[in-house]
Motif scaffolding. Sequence first.
Motif, PDB file in Angstrom:
ATOM      1  N   LYS A 207      49.036  56.614 -40.238  1.00 19.66           N
ATOM      2  CA  LYS A 207      48.284  56.946 -39.032  1.00 19.66           C
ATOM      3  C   LYS A 207      47.198  57.961 -39.350  1.00 19.66           C
ATOM      4  N   ILE A 208      47.528  58.986 -40.115  1.00 23.59           N
ATOM      5  CA  ILE A 208      46.544  60.000 -40.481  1.00 23.59           C
ATOM      6  C   ILE A 208      45.456  59.383 -41.364  1.00 23.59           C
ATOM      7  N   PHE A 209      45.847  58.476 -42.256  1.00 22.53           N
ATOM      8  CA  PHE A 209      44.873  57.777 -43.080  1.00 22.53           C
ATOM      9  C   PHE A 209      43.912  56.974 -42.209  1.00 22.53           C
ATOM     10  N   SER A 210      44.464  56.303 -41.213  1.00 24.50           N
ATOM     11  CA  SER A 210      43.643  55.527 -40.291  1.00 24.50           C
ATOM     12  C   SER A 210      42.677  56.429 -39.523  1.00 24.50           C
ATOM     13  N   MET A 211      43.164  57.565 -39.047  1.00 22.66           N
ATOM     14  CA  MET A 211      42.307  58.514 -38.339  1.00 22.66           C
ATOM     15  C   MET A 211      41.185  59.015 -39.255  1.00 22.66           C
ATOM     16  N   SER A 212      41.507  59.222 -40.524  1.00 20.01           N
ATOM     17  CA  SER A 212      40.517  59.712 -41.481  1.00 20.01           C
ATOM     18  C   SER A 212      39.406  58.688 -41.707  1.00 20.01           C
TER      19      SER A 212
ATOM     20  N   PHE B  89      38.752  66.735 -41.331  1.00 20.21           N
ATOM     21  CA  PHE B  89      39.497  66.452 -42.565  1.00 20.21           C
ATOM     22  C   PHE B  89      40.383  67.633 -42.975  1.00 20.21           C
ATOM     23  N   VAL B  90      39.986  68.834 -42.623  1.00 19.57           N
ATOM     24  CA  VAL B  90      40.869  69.976 -42.852  1.00 19.57           C
ATOM     25  C   VAL B  90      42.140  69.817 -42.029  1.00 19.57           C
ATOM     26  N   ILE B  91      41.981  69.400 -40.777  1.00 20.46           N
ATOM     27  CA  ILE B  91      43.148  69.181 -39.909  1.00 20.46           C
ATOM     28  C   ILE B  91      44.010  68.046 -40.437  1.00 20.46           C
ATOM     29  N   TYR B  92      43.390  66.955 -40.862  1.00 21.06           N
ATOM     30  CA  TYR B  92      44.166  65.828 -41.397  1.00 21.06           C
ATOM     31  C   TYR B  92      44.971  66.247 -42.625  1.00 21.06           C
ATOM     32  N   LEU B  93      44.361  67.061 -43.478  1.00 20.52           N
ATOM     33  CA  LEU B  93      45.056  67.510 -44.681  1.00 20.52           C
ATOM     34  C   LEU B  93      46.262  68.385 -44.326  1.00 20.52           C
ATOM     35  N   ILE B  94      46.087  69.275 -43.381  1.00 19.69           N
ATOM     36  CA  ILE B  94      47.203  70.134 -42.963  1.00 19.69           C
ATOM     37  C   ILE B  94      48.313  69.292 -42.340  1.00 19.69           C
ATOM     38  N   CYS B  95      47.925  68.333 -41.506  1.00 22.57           N
ATOM     39  CA  CYS B  95      48.919  67.474 -40.859  1.00 22.57           C
ATOM     40  C   CYS B  95      49.643  66.600 -41.878  1.00 22.57           C
ATOM     41  N   LEU B  96      48.914  66.127 -42.872  1.00 20.77           N
ATOM     42  CA  LEU B  96      49.538  65.330 -43.925  1.00 20.77           C
ATOM     43  C   LEU B  96      50.562  66.174 -44.683  1.00 20.77           C
ATOM     44  N   ASN B  97      50.264  67.428 -44.852  1.00 19.40           N
ATOM     45  CA  ASN B  97      51.233  68.321 -45.502  1.00 19.40           C
ATOM     46  C   ASN B  97      52.501  68.452 -44.667  1.00 19.40           C
ATOM     47  N   HIS B  98      52.345  68.485 -43.351  1.00 16.39           N
ATOM     48  CA  HIS B  98      53.512  68.550 -42.464  1.00 16.39           C
ATOM     49  C   HIS B  98      54.425  67.349 -42.664  1.00 16.39           C
ATOM     50  N   LEU B  99      53.811  66.187 -42.891  1.00 17.90           N
ATOM     51  CA  LEU B  99      54.592  64.944 -42.960  1.00 17.90           C
ATOM     52  C   LEU B  99      55.069  64.593 -44.363  1.00 17.90           C
ATOM     53  N   VAL B 100      54.245  64.879 -45.372  1.00 16.60           N
ATOM     54  CA  VAL B 100      54.518  64.361 -46.719  1.00 16.60           C
ATOM     55  C   VAL B 100      54.774  65.470 -47.738  1.00 16.60           C
ATOM     56  N   PHE B 101      53.766  66.277 -47.981  1.00 20.14           N
ATOM     57  CA  PHE B 101      53.852  67.231 -49.093  1.00 20.14           C
ATOM     58  C   PHE B 101      54.825  68.368 -48.812  1.00 20.14           C
ATOM     59  N   LYS B 102      54.775  68.846 -47.559  1.00 15.51           N
ATOM     60  CA  LYS B 102      55.677  69.927 -47.115  1.00 15.51           C
ATOM     61  C   LYS B 102      55.601  71.152 -48.028  1.00 15.51           C
ATOM     62  N   ILE B 103      54.365  71.491 -48.446  1.00 14.36           N
ATOM     63  CA  ILE B 103      54.163  72.685 -49.258  1.00 14.36           C
ATOM     64  C   ILE B 103      54.300  73.910 -48.361  1.00 14.36           C
ATOM     65  N   LYS B 104      55.189  74.788 -48.721  1.00 11.42           N
ATOM     66  CA  LYS B 104      55.446  75.967 -47.920  1.00 11.42           C
ATOM     67  C   LYS B 104      54.204  76.860 -47.872  1.00 11.42           C
ATOM     68  N   TYR B 105      53.889  77.353 -46.682  1.00  7.22           N
ATOM     69  CA  TYR B 105      52.745  78.248 -46.458  1.00  7.22           C
ATOM     70  C   TYR B 105      51.401  77.567 -46.711  1.00  7.22           C
ATOM     71  N   PHE B 106      51.373  76.243 -46.776  1.00  4.29           N
ATOM     72  CA  PHE B 106      50.101  75.556 -47.010  1.00  4.29           C
ATOM     73  C   PHE B 106      49.070  75.863 -45.922  1.00  4.29           C
ATOM     74  N   PRO B 107      49.430  75.820 -44.639  1.00  9.72           N
ATOM     75  CA  PRO B 107      48.433  76.165 -43.609  1.00  9.72           C
ATOM     76  C   PRO B 107      47.872  77.573 -43.782  1.00  9.72           C
ATOM     77  N   ILE B 108      48.719  78.525 -44.188  1.00  8.20           N
ATOM     78  CA  ILE B 108      48.240  79.891 -44.410  1.00  8.20           C
ATOM     79  C   ILE B 108      47.281  79.926 -45.602  1.00  8.20           C
ATOM     80  N   MET B 109      47.584  79.129 -46.605  1.00  7.75           N
ATOM     81  CA  MET B 109      46.695  79.050 -47.779  1.00  7.75           C
ATOM     82  C   MET B 109      45.325  78.499 -47.370  1.00  7.75           C
ATOM     83  N   VAL B 110      45.323  77.506 -46.494  1.00 10.20           N
ATOM     84  CA  VAL B 110      44.063  76.933 -46.022  1.00 10.20           C
ATOM     85  C   VAL B 110      43.267  77.983 -45.248  1.00 10.20           C
ATOM     86  N   LEU B 111      43.953  78.721 -44.397  1.00  9.68           N
ATOM     87  CA  LEU B 111      43.290  79.777 -43.629  1.00  9.68           C
ATOM     88  C   LEU B 111      42.692  80.828 -44.563  1.00  9.68           C
TER      89      LEU B 111
END
Length: 391
Positions: free
Chosen positions: A91-96, A177-199
């Motif tokens: 879904k996120i890929f489609s949105m992208s 695309f920043v939002i899509y990347l963060i959301c993809l992390n929520h679903l797939v990568f699950k890198i801890k503190y990734f949103p904070i790293m982006v900020l």
Amino acid sequence: MYKMNKFLAVESIRGVACLMVVFSHLSYTFFPYLHAFNGKADPNINGIQYFIHESPFAFFFSGSAAVYMFFVLSGFILTKVALSHSSSPQKIFSMSIKRYPRLMIPALTSCLIAFLFFLIFDITSPNLGEWINKYGAGEYSFFGAMYSGLIDVFFVSGQSAYNPVLWTMKIELIGSFVIYLICLNHLVFKIKYFPIMVLFLIISLIGLKWIENSLGLGLLSFYGGYAFSIYGKKIPGVVAFPVLALGIYLAGAHNDSGSYSFLSSLLGQKIYIACNFFAGFIVVYAILFNASLIKLFSGRLTVFMGKVSFSVYLIHMPILSTLGVYLFEAVYSYSGMYGLSAITSSILTVLFIYLVSTVFYSQVDVRGMLISKYLSDVVIKKIKPNGHSSV
């Protein structure tokens, strides 16, 4: 019902914010002293403009605050959709895939419309300022309009001589695309503190001046919308209404306005950008997280304004610079009264903008959404045979 009304409120805020942008450009054209006096205006000559500029009630023509509201809302709604109950990487890929054509098709069309207007009409006014007279007075071409709407505003300069409001398109695209990347992390990568790293990365890029302030603040606004979507909590009316009042007050800030002198002593010449930036966050949060304000911003008129807001945003400058100036000159030549001419042409121009925007919405914006969805479906099917888009 609460969730449904919240989505309606998102549309309404967009509609109101878009009208603020239109009012901002109308004031630049016909009432420039509303924006800046620089110590040169005589209150005895421009009394009403002087009063509004010096007052804390200048929010209704604050185009900058409105743009930050757009960005916060985009981050909010893209996160909501990307992480809804039917969320998936596909879904996120489609949105992208859909995002660029969804923005580009209406933007490109607006550039072509502007070029056509400049080709047909040669309207200037000796009674108006340089800001509106220089728009449409350059060297324009069909291929220039194509390049501007297809490539330049999204991937190169981020500016357009054909439609100056398109400076937001590059921010919209990158922010999405920043939002899509963060959301993809929520679903797939699950890198801890990734949103904070982006900020932290965005703030660092701004601090190091590796990106323009407009892009940096726009990305922070998108990030704020994401944070609201994930962590936002309902607030009672006793909190929401004062918070909304604060946001409205900040949205009216100008560097040399008397009602903001105490903030000027703290922020200096950065007061305009800083206050409008924070106003975008505050206004959106106050409305979207209070049931009474959500209900207030779920009316048919404001929801309709929100539905056509992108169309209004894209076409209002070509219309203002041609029809608006023509109407002003027609009334002024007959009456000799500047105020009457400016008010009359402003009202008629706004009505015409919204009339044309309904056609632009149905014939361009909606078709652009359908085309972008079709392209997304084609790409996904090629990547995954016998598969289908999840949106």
